[in-house]
Design a protein around this motif. Structure first.
Motif, PDB file in Angstrom:
ATOM      1  N   ALA A  17     -31.814  19.236  -3.096  1.00  0.00           N
ATOM      2  CA  ALA A  17     -32.893  18.291  -2.783  1.00  0.00           C
ATOM      3  C   ALA A  17     -34.234  18.843  -3.258  1.00  0.00           C
ATOM      4  CB  ALA A  17     -32.932  18.020  -1.280  1.00  0.00           C
ATOM      5  N   LEU A  18     -34.428  20.134  -3.123  1.00  0.00           N
ATOM      6  CA  LEU A  18     -35.668  20.773  -3.544  1.00  0.00           C
ATOM      7  C   LEU A  18     -35.877  20.671  -5.050  1.00  0.00           C
ATOM      8  CD1 LEU A  18     -38.030  22.317  -2.334  1.00  0.00           C
ATOM      9  CD2 LEU A  18     -36.713  24.418  -2.574  1.00  0.00           C
ATOM     10  N   VAL A  19     -34.796  20.780  -5.803  1.00  0.00           N
ATOM     11  CA  VAL A  19     -34.886  20.650  -7.262  1.00  0.00           C
ATOM     12  C   VAL A  19     -35.196  19.197  -7.642  1.00  0.00           C
ATOM     13  CG1 VAL A  19     -33.524  20.726  -9.398  1.00  0.00           C
ATOM     14  CG2 VAL A  19     -33.414  22.623  -7.777  1.00  0.00           C
ATOM     15  N   ARG A  20     -34.542  18.253  -6.974  1.00  0.00           N
ATOM     16  CA  ARG A  20     -34.737  16.834  -7.306  1.00  0.00           C
ATOM     17  C   ARG A  20     -36.074  16.288  -6.841  1.00  0.00           C
ATOM     18  NH1 ARG A  20     -30.104  14.227  -4.618  1.00  0.00           N
ATOM     19  NH2 ARG A  20     -29.326  16.277  -4.212  1.00  0.00           N
ATOM     20  N   ARG A  21     -36.503  16.648  -5.648  1.00  0.00           N
ATOM     21  CA  ARG A  21     -37.724  16.091  -5.057  1.00  0.00           C
ATOM     22  C   ARG A  21     -38.535  17.182  -4.342  1.00  0.00           C
ATOM     23  NH1 ARG A  21     -37.372  11.088  -6.722  1.00  0.00           N
ATOM     24  NH2 ARG A  21     -35.608   9.809  -6.152  1.00  0.00           N
ATOM     25  N   PRO A  22     -39.129  18.094  -5.107  1.00  0.00           N
ATOM     26  CA  PRO A  22     -39.816  19.215  -4.464  1.00  0.00           C
ATOM     27  C   PRO A  22     -40.966  18.794  -3.548  1.00  0.00           C
ATOM     28  CG  PRO A  22     -40.270  19.176  -6.824  1.00  0.00           C
ATOM     29  CD  PRO A  22     -39.202  18.160  -6.555  1.00  0.00           C
ATOM     30  N   TYR A  23     -41.774  17.838  -3.972  1.00  0.00           N
ATOM     31  CA  TYR A  23     -42.904  17.432  -3.134  1.00  0.00           C
ATOM     32  C   TYR A  23     -42.427  16.767  -1.848  1.00  0.00           C
ATOM     33  CZ  TYR A  23     -46.462  18.604  -6.561  1.00  0.00           C
ATOM     34  OH  TYR A  23     -47.298  19.289  -7.388  1.00  0.00           O
ATOM     35  N   LEU A  24     -41.446  15.891  -1.949  1.00  0.00           N
ATOM     36  CA  LEU A  24     -40.930  15.194  -0.770  1.00  0.00           C
ATOM     37  C   LEU A  24     -40.298  16.176   0.215  1.00  0.00           C
ATOM     38  CD1 LEU A  24     -40.300  12.594   0.773  1.00  0.00           C
ATOM     39  CD2 LEU A  24     -38.159  12.449  -0.542  1.00  0.00           C
ATOM     40  N   VAL A  25     -39.433  17.052  -0.281  1.00  0.00           N
ATOM     41  CA  VAL A  25     -38.754  18.007   0.593  1.00  0.00           C
ATOM     42  C   VAL A  25     -39.774  18.914   1.280  1.00  0.00           C
ATOM     43  CG1 VAL A  25     -37.184  20.003   0.632  1.00  0.00           C
ATOM     44  CG2 VAL A  25     -36.565  17.948  -0.656  1.00  0.00           C
ATOM     45  N   GLN A  26     -40.743  19.405   0.533  1.00  0.00           N
ATOM     46  CA  GLN A  26     -41.710  20.313   1.116  1.00  0.00           C
ATOM     47  C   GLN A  26     -42.684  19.584   2.042  1.00  0.00           C
ATOM     48  OE1 GLN A  26     -42.823  22.399  -2.476  1.00  0.00           O
ATOM     49  NE2 GLN A  26     -41.157  23.841  -2.169  1.00  0.00           N
ATOM     50  N   ALA A  27     -42.937  18.318   1.778  1.00  0.00           N
ATOM     51  CA  ALA A  27     -43.767  17.523   2.698  1.00  0.00           C
ATOM     52  C   ALA A  27     -43.030  17.303   4.019  1.00  0.00           C
ATOM     53  CB  ALA A  27     -44.131  16.189   2.054  1.00  0.00           C
ATOM     54  N   VAL A  28     -41.757  16.959   3.944  1.00  0.00           N
ATOM     55  CA  VAL A  28     -40.963  16.723   5.157  1.00  0.00           C
ATOM     56  C   VAL A  28     -40.817  18.011   5.965  1.00  0.00           C
ATOM     57  CG1 VAL A  28     -38.651  16.120   6.020  1.00  0.00           C
ATOM     58  CG2 VAL A  28     -39.752  14.702   4.270  1.00  0.00           C
ATOM     59  N   GLN A  29     -40.524  19.125   5.295  1.00  0.00           N
ATOM     60  CA  GLN A  29     -40.374  20.380   6.044  1.00  0.00           C
ATOM     61  C   GLN A  29     -41.698  20.796   6.671  1.00  0.00           C
ATOM     62  OE1 GLN A  29     -38.864  23.050   3.032  1.00  0.00           O
ATOM     63  NE2 GLN A  29     -40.871  23.908   2.596  1.00  0.00           N
ATOM     64  N   THR A  30     -42.813  20.567   5.986  1.00  0.00           N
ATOM     65  CA  THR A  30     -44.114  20.913   6.546  1.00  0.00           C
ATOM     66  C   THR A  30     -44.440  20.027   7.744  1.00  0.00           C
ATOM     67  OG1 THR A  30     -44.872  21.670   4.380  1.00  0.00           O
ATOM     68  CG2 THR A  30     -46.579  21.190   6.013  1.00  0.00           C
ATOM     69  N   GLY A  31     -44.201  18.730   7.613  1.00  0.00           N
ATOM     70  CA  GLY A  31     -44.431  17.819   8.737  1.00  0.00           C
ATOM     71  C   GLY A  31     -43.578  18.170   9.941  1.00  0.00           C
ATOM     72  N   THR A  32     -42.326  18.500   9.702  1.00  0.00           N
ATOM     73  CA  THR A  32     -41.410  18.871  10.781  1.00  0.00           C
ATOM     74  C   THR A  32     -41.879  20.142  11.487  1.00  0.00           C
ATOM     75  OG1 THR A  32     -39.565  17.850   9.607  1.00  0.00           O
ATOM     76  CG2 THR A  32     -39.005  19.470  11.313  1.00  0.00           C
ATOM     77  N   LEU A  33     -42.249  21.144  10.713  1.00  0.00           N
ATOM     78  CA  LEU A  33     -42.666  22.407  11.311  1.00  0.00           C
ATOM     79  C   LEU A  33     -44.037  22.302  11.976  1.00  0.00           C
ATOM     80  CD1 LEU A  33     -41.180  24.815   8.645  1.00  0.00           C
ATOM     81  CD2 LEU A  33     -40.459  24.577  11.025  1.00  0.00           C
ATOM     82  N   MET A  34     -44.918  21.454  11.474  1.00  0.00           N
ATOM     83  CA  MET A  34     -46.193  21.245  12.167  1.00  0.00           C
ATOM     84  C   MET A  34     -45.959  20.531  13.492  1.00  0.00           C
ATOM     85  SD  MET A  34     -49.146  20.572   9.293  1.00  0.00           S
ATOM     86  CE  MET A  34     -50.483  20.627  10.489  1.00  0.00           C
ATOM     87  N   GLY A  35     -45.062  19.564  13.505  1.00  0.00           N
ATOM     88  CA  GLY A  35     -44.709  18.894  14.757  1.00  0.00           C
ATOM     89  C   GLY A  35     -44.090  19.868  15.750  1.00  0.00           C
TER      90      GLY A  35
END
Length: 187
Positions: A17-35
Motif C-alpha cells: 500500500a505504501l508503494v502504491r499510495r504513499p501520501y494516502l497511507v502516511q496520511a491515514v497512519q498520521t491521523g490514526t496516531l494523532m487520534g
C-alpha cells in the motif's frame, strides 16, 4: 509462530500500500496516531474515563494528522531527500539542521493554528493561544526531535520515515493534545 506470520503478512500489505499510495497511507497512519495521542492524553494525563472522552476533539486532532500532518511530512521528507541526498553523515546533519530550523517552527505554528481553528475558536483567541504555547512547544520540540531525526534520516529508508516519526509522535501528540487543550480543561 502464527502471530509472527500474521504480523509479517500485515507488514507486507502495508509495504504494498505504501508503494502504491504513499501520501494516502502516511496520511491515514498520521491521523490514526494523532487520534491515539489525543485519547492517551484524555485517559492518562487528564484522567477521563472512556465514557467521558471528547470524541469530537479526538476526531479533530486526528483530522489534522490526516489532512495536514501526514501529507506535509511525506512531502517534506521527499523534498529533503531530493535536494540534500539520501545517505551519509553529512547529509543527515544537514537534513536535521534544515528540518529543525525551517520545518519544525513552521509546522508547529501550522499545527497550533489548526488545533485552535478546529476547536472553533475565533482567530484572535487562536493567536493568543499560539502566543501562550508556541515557544514552550518549540523548545520541547528541540529536546526531542533532533535526536529522533538523526536516527530517522541516517538509518530509515524514505518510505518508512513518516512511520518512525509518527510512532515517536504518538507521545509527542499526547503532549500536544494536552498542551493545546489545557486552558479548556482549566475553564
Amino acid at each position: 509462530m502464527q502471530t509472527t506470520m500474521r504480523l509479517q503478512s500485515i507488514f507486507k500489505l502495508y509495504q504494498k500500500a505504501l508503494v502504491r499510495r504513499p501520501y494516502l497511507v502516511q496520511a491515514v497512519q498520521t491521523g490514526t496516531l494523532m487520534g491515539a495521542g489525543d485519547i492517551i492524553s484524555q485517559t492518562i494525563i487528564e484522567k477521563k474515563l472512556i465514557k467521558e472522552l471528547d470524541y469530537k476533539r479526538t476526531l479533530q486532532f486526528s483530522s489534522i494528522g490526516l489532512f495536514v500532518g501526514g501529507p506535509a511530512l511525506r512531502f517534506w521528507y521527499g523534498l529533503l531527500n531530493h535536494h540534500i541526498g539520501s545517505s551519509g553523515k553529512s547529509v543527515t546533519i544537514k537534513k536535521v539542521f534544515i528540518d529543525q530550523l525551517v520545518f519544525a517552527p513552521a509546522f508547529l505554528f501550522l499545527i497550533l493554528s489548526a488545533v485552535g481553528t478546529m476547536q472553533g475558536k475565533p482567530w484572535d483567541i487562536v493567536k493568543k493561544d499560539i502566543h501562550a504555547n508556541y515557544c514552550d512547544v518549540l523548545k520541547t520540540n528541540y529536546y526531542i526531535w533532533p535526536w529522533v531525526q538523526i536516527v530517522n534520516f541516517y538509518y530509515v529508508p524514505l518510505q518508512y520515515q513518516v512511520l518512525l516519526v509518527q510512532i515517536v509522535a504518538l507521545f509527542w501528540n499526547t503532549y500536544l493534545s494536552w498542551k493545546t487543550n489545557r486552558k479548556q480543561l482549566l475553564e
